[in-house]
Design a protein around this motif. Structure first.
Motif, mmCIF file in Angstrom:
data_model
loop_
_atom_site.group_PDB
_atom_site.id
_atom_site.type_symbol
_atom_site.label_atom_id
_atom_site.label_comp_id
_atom_site.label_asym_id
_atom_site.label_seq_id
_atom_site.Cartn_x
_atom_site.Cartn_y
_atom_site.Cartn_z
ATOM 1 N N GLY A 155 -28.603 -32.818 -39.587
ATOM 2 C CA GLY A 155 -29.168 -32.185 -40.766
ATOM 3 C C GLY A 155 -28.845 -30.705 -40.739
ATOM 4 N N GLN A 156 -28.517 -30.152 -41.884
ATOM 5 C CA GLN A 156 -28.235 -28.713 -41.923
ATOM 6 C C GLN A 156 -28.683 -28.131 -43.251
ATOM 7 O OE1 GLN A 156 -23.963 -29.081 -41.221
ATOM 8 N NE2 GLN A 156 -23.524 -28.459 -43.329
ATOM 9 N N TYR A 157 -29.117 -26.880 -43.173
ATOM 10 C CA TYR A 157 -29.518 -26.139 -44.364
ATOM 11 C C TYR A 157 -28.708 -24.851 -44.383
ATOM 12 C CZ TYR A 157 -32.612 -24.036 -47.892
ATOM 13 O OH TYR A 157 -33.116 -23.465 -49.030
ATOM 14 N N PHE A 158 -27.643 -24.832 -45.169
ATOM 15 C CA PHE A 158 -26.773 -23.669 -45.303
ATOM 16 C C PHE A 158 -26.962 -23.115 -46.713
ATOM 17 C CE2 PHE A 158 -23.408 -25.319 -42.054
ATOM 18 C CZ PHE A 158 -24.329 -25.133 -41.040
ATOM 19 N N HIS A 159 -27.799 -22.106 -46.830
ATOM 20 C CA HIS A 159 -28.147 -21.526 -48.121
ATOM 21 C C HIS A 159 -27.819 -20.029 -48.071
ATOM 22 C CE1 HIS A 159 -31.408 -21.067 -51.489
ATOM 23 N NE2 HIS A 159 -30.226 -20.581 -51.845
ATOM 24 N N TYR A 160 -26.666 -19.687 -48.607
ATOM 25 C CA TYR A 160 -26.239 -18.277 -48.616
ATOM 26 C C TYR A 160 -27.139 -17.519 -49.582
ATOM 27 C CZ TYR A 160 -23.035 -14.266 -48.824
ATOM 28 O OH TYR A 160 -22.464 -13.003 -48.749
ATOM 29 N N HIS A 161 -28.150 -16.848 -49.013
ATOM 30 C CA HIS A 161 -29.209 -16.273 -49.840
ATOM 31 C C HIS A 161 -29.603 -14.911 -49.281
ATOM 32 C CE1 HIS A 161 -32.556 -16.151 -52.574
ATOM 33 N NE2 HIS A 161 -33.430 -16.036 -51.587
ATOM 34 N N LEU A 162 -28.976 -13.872 -49.803
ATOM 35 C CA LEU A 162 -29.263 -12.510 -49.342
ATOM 36 C C LEU A 162 -30.338 -11.834 -50.193
ATOM 37 C CD1 LEU A 162 -25.638 -11.197 -48.655
ATOM 38 C CD2 LEU A 162 -27.191 -12.380 -47.106
ATOM 39 N N GLY A 163 -30.704 -12.450 -51.318
ATOM 40 C CA GLY A 163 -31.580 -11.786 -52.282
ATOM 41 C C GLY A 163 -32.989 -11.513 -51.803
ATOM 42 N N GLY A 164 -33.413 -12.125 -50.694
ATOM 43 C CA GLY A 164 -34.755 -11.869 -50.190
ATOM 44 C C GLY A 164 -34.785 -11.099 -48.898
ATOM 45 N N MET A 165 -33.673 -10.469 -48.539
ATOM 46 C CA MET A 165 -33.591 -9.776 -47.255
ATOM 47 C C MET A 165 -34.271 -8.408 -47.263
ATOM 48 S SD MET A 165 -32.026 -11.765 -45.135
ATOM 49 C CE MET A 165 -30.956 -13.203 -45.086
ATOM 50 N N PHE A 166 -34.455 -7.806 -48.458
ATOM 51 C CA PHE A 166 -35.107 -6.495 -48.580
ATOM 52 C C PHE A 166 -36.141 -6.564 -49.713
ATOM 53 C CE2 PHE A 166 -30.925 -5.734 -46.815
ATOM 54 C CZ PHE A 166 -31.153 -4.806 -45.802
ATOM 55 N N GLN A 167 -37.138 -5.672 -49.649
ATOM 56 C CA GLN A 167 -38.151 -5.608 -50.701
ATOM 57 C C GLN A 167 -38.570 -4.176 -50.956
ATOM 58 O OE1 GLN A 167 -42.068 -7.431 -49.976
ATOM 59 N NE2 GLN A 167 -41.993 -8.260 -52.056
ATOM 60 N N ASP A 168 -38.699 -3.859 -52.237
ATOM 61 C CA ASP A 168 -39.228 -2.540 -52.619
ATOM 62 C C ASP A 168 -40.743 -2.568 -52.460
ATOM 63 O OD1 ASP A 168 -38.748 0.145 -54.056
ATOM 64 O OD2 ASP A 168 -40.352 -0.796 -55.231
ATOM 65 N N PRO A 169 -41.324 -1.671 -51.655
ATOM 66 C CA PRO A 169 -42.764 -1.736 -51.367
ATOM 67 C C PRO A 169 -43.654 -1.402 -52.563
ATOM 68 C CG PRO A 169 -41.799 0.234 -50.388
ATOM 69 C CD PRO A 169 -40.669 -0.570 -50.919
ATOM 70 N N ARG A 170 -43.127 -0.722 -53.564
ATOM 71 C CA ARG A 170 -43.952 -0.336 -54.715
ATOM 72 C C ARG A 170 -43.994 -1.432 -55.779
ATOM 73 N NH1 ARG A 170 -41.897 2.898 -57.618
ATOM 74 N NH2 ARG A 170 -39.794 2.988 -56.739
ATOM 75 N N THR A 171 -42.834 -1.980 -56.109
ATOM 76 C CA THR A 171 -42.758 -2.958 -57.197
ATOM 77 C C THR A 171 -42.766 -4.403 -56.701
ATOM 78 O OG1 THR A 171 -40.329 -3.016 -57.163
ATOM 79 C CG2 THR A 171 -41.387 -1.316 -58.524
ATOM 80 N N GLY A 172 -42.491 -4.603 -55.402
ATOM 81 C CA GLY A 172 -42.404 -5.953 -54.869
ATOM 82 C C GLY A 172 -41.084 -6.635 -55.150
ATOM 83 N N THR A 173 -40.135 -5.919 -55.746
ATOM 84 C CA THR A 173 -38.834 -6.497 -56.078
ATOM 85 C C THR A 173 -38.085 -6.900 -54.812
ATOM 86 O OG1 THR A 173 -38.693 -5.119 -58.059
ATOM 87 C CG2 THR A 173 -36.633 -6.093 -57.252
ATOM 88 N N LEU A 174 -37.629 -8.153 -54.766
ATOM 89 C CA LEU A 174 -36.804 -8.631 -53.663
ATOM 90 C C LEU A 174 -35.340 -8.423 -54.007
ATOM 91 C CD1 LEU A 174 -38.713 -11.944 -52.903
ATOM 92 C CD2 LEU A 174 -38.611 -9.943 -51.415
ATOM 93 N N LEU A 253 -29.017 -30.082 -35.608
ATOM 94 C CA LEU A 253 -29.557 -29.429 -36.793
ATOM 95 C C LEU A 253 -29.130 -27.967 -36.803
ATOM 96 C CD1 LEU A 253 -32.268 -31.458 -35.744
ATOM 97 C CD2 LEU A 253 -32.447 -31.133 -38.210
ATOM 98 N N ALA A 254 -28.849 -27.456 -37.991
ATOM 99 C CA ALA A 254 -28.340 -26.087 -38.106
ATOM 100 C C ALA A 254 -28.914 -25.413 -39.345
ATOM 101 C CB ALA A 254 -26.809 -26.097 -38.184
ATOM 102 N N ALA A 255 -28.983 -24.091 -39.291
ATOM 103 C CA ALA A 255 -29.497 -23.310 -40.424
ATOM 104 C C ALA A 255 -28.736 -22.004 -40.539
ATOM 105 C CB ALA A 255 -30.987 -23.038 -40.262
ATOM 106 N N SER A 256 -28.501 -21.589 -41.784
ATOM 107 C CA SER A 256 -27.784 -20.342 -42.044
ATOM 108 C C SER A 256 -28.181 -19.797 -43.405
ATOM 109 C CB SER A 256 -26.265 -20.594 -42.025
ATOM 110 O OG SER A 256 -25.570 -19.459 -42.497
ATOM 111 N N HIS A 267 -28.120 -28.711 -48.595
ATOM 112 C CA HIS A 267 -28.610 -29.683 -47.612
ATOM 113 C C HIS A 267 -27.533 -30.733 -47.315
ATOM 114 C CE1 HIS A 267 -32.752 -28.198 -48.074
ATOM 115 N NE2 HIS A 267 -32.499 -28.158 -49.364
ATOM 116 N N TRP A 268 -27.454 -31.121 -46.055
ATOM 117 C CA TRP A 268 -26.559 -32.223 -45.689
ATOM 118 C C TRP A 268 -27.180 -32.988 -44.527
ATOM 119 C CZ3 TRP A 268 -23.599 -33.666 -41.344
ATOM 120 C CH2 TRP A 268 -22.725 -34.735 -41.585
ATOM 121 N N TYR A 269 -27.068 -34.318 -44.592
ATOM 122 C CA TYR A 269 -27.666 -35.186 -43.580
ATOM 123 C C TYR A 269 -26.703 -36.327 -43.237
ATOM 124 C CZ TYR A 269 -31.791 -33.106 -45.858
ATOM 125 O OH TYR A 269 -32.691 -32.240 -46.423
#
Length: 382
Positions: A155-174, A253-256, A267-269
């Motif tokens: 099973g592996q979850y490879f989800h290229y997702h950089l959009g949640g790596m940083f957050q603005d502390p005032r507005t909460g924007t990811l 199992l792998a994750a990225s 997802h792949w299984y």
């Protein structure tokens, strides 16, 4: 109790886009509280409600746990503390429906188990992939012996997702590293510090359901930090775990999240037995496949398995994650209203969290094999 009075804690994209809409759409729930330390997110969440009457907003989690008009906590946070927060809620007399993963430390796994055993309250991990249609089809094949003895699973979850790596502390924007120029005050989120292998419930949960099994030993390996593909991200590009189950199946199992990967094919299984094999599709234009040694089959054949269930009620359609989000909320609701634990109980939930936590620990210790606690045994001998 006619309706479960729910506090939604953590007002990020999952809460705003899925949890709040579904908790209003599915009968049996009533949102009475919203909580997030970033006050700017309160207005966004309130705007999602069909009515704001009798809904209180909080910045402090402790205030939610002290509220008399809250029966259950919908824990939709991304934090190293989320396991402890679930245990805190149970100890405060609140039922808990929590986003994955259940916890980020073995100590918090045990805290949750202990709190459920002492209070009798309902805890459910909102892991939805175990409700997918093909998962039940594969489970039936294994239970009927059609695949023989299962020797290997992946099973592996490879989800290229950089959009949640940083957050603005005032507005909460990811945001991702490409937008740091727009938000000079943005800080790295917990996602960036989280070992990617921790996020394995979406792979472990369905596979353990298919196999009717649990992991007993794990060893992990991973790439270095920071990401080679995105040097602004502190997370490794990839982490992999080898696991052995109680029934003797070997699992990979792998994750990225930081390594580039085609969008949508997350997802792949695969499940391999002594008499056959099933495999999920590799890409969006691909199909799942099956081969049975005793079926006069000379090669893998395409099978029209899908995420969506053929027996899905109309209310499930469009609920998210291949209609599976509907089922986890209904299972939690019914367990709370019936005064019982859900089929996917606290012990099975921890069986999805502990192997992933220990895989990261194995990597940190130079890839040494580590034993996985038996939470079910604790149930029999507390």
């Amino acid at each position: 109790m006619d309706d479960i009075r729910v506090a939604v804690v953590g007002l990020g994209p999952r809460a705003l886009g899925t949890w709040i809409p579904l908790l209003q759409r599915i009968p049996g729930f009533r949102i009475t509280a919203l909580c997030d330390p970033i006050k700017a997110l309160h207005e966004r969440a309130l705007a999602q409600l069909t009515t704001q009457e009798d809904v209180t907003t909080y910045e402090r989690y402790g205030d939610v746990l002290a509220a008399d008009d809250v029966d259950a906590v919908a824990l939709t946070v991304r934090s190293e503390h989320q396991g402890g927060m679930a245990a805190d809620a149970l100890e405060a007399g609140k039922h808990v429906h929590a986003e994955v993963p259940a916890a980020h430390s073995i100590e918090d796994c045990w805290r949750i188990v202990d709190a459920v055993e002492r209070t009798g309250l309902t805890y459910q991990l909102a892991e939805q992939t175990r409700f997918w249609g093909f998962v039940d089809a594969w489970r039936d094949l294994v239970a009927q012996g059609r695949l023989g003895h299962v020797t290997y699973a992946e099973g592996q979850y490879f989800h290229y997702h950089l959009g949640g790596m940083f957050q603005d502390p005032r507005t909460g924007t990811l945001l991702g590293p490409d937008r740091l120029g727009e938000y000079p005050d943005a800080k790295p989120t917990w996602v960036q510090r989280m070992p990617p292998i921790h996020y394995l419930p979406h792979e472990l949960s369905p596979l353990l359901k298919v196999l009717d099994d649990r992991v007993v030993e794990v060893v992990g390996m991973g790439t270095g930090q920071p990401s080679k593909a995105n040097p602004d991200v502190a997370q490794p590009d990839l982490q992999v775990a080898l696991m052995r189950t109680a029934k003797g199946t070997v699992m990979r199992l792998a994750a990225s999240f930081a390594n580039p990967h085609p969008d949508g094919s997350w997802h792949w299984y695969q499940v391999l037995g002594t008499n056959g094999r099933v495999e999920w599709n590799r890409g969006l234009r691909d199909k799942p496949r099956m081969w049975l040694a005793d079926g006069q089959m000379h090669d893998l054949a395409e099978v029209d398995w899908r995420y969506e269930r053929t027996d899905a009620p109309r209310e499930a359609r469009g609920s998210g994650h291949g209609d599976a989000d509907f089922y986890t909320h209904v299972a939690f609701r019914d367990a709370v209203l019936d005064g019982r634990q859900p089929a996917f109980d606290v012990y099975r939930a921890m069986d999805t969290a502990a192997p992933a936590i220990l895989a990261a620990k194995s990597i940190a210790q130079g890839s040494v094999p580590l034993a996985v606690p038996d939470f079910q045994r604790h149930k029999e001998n507390p």
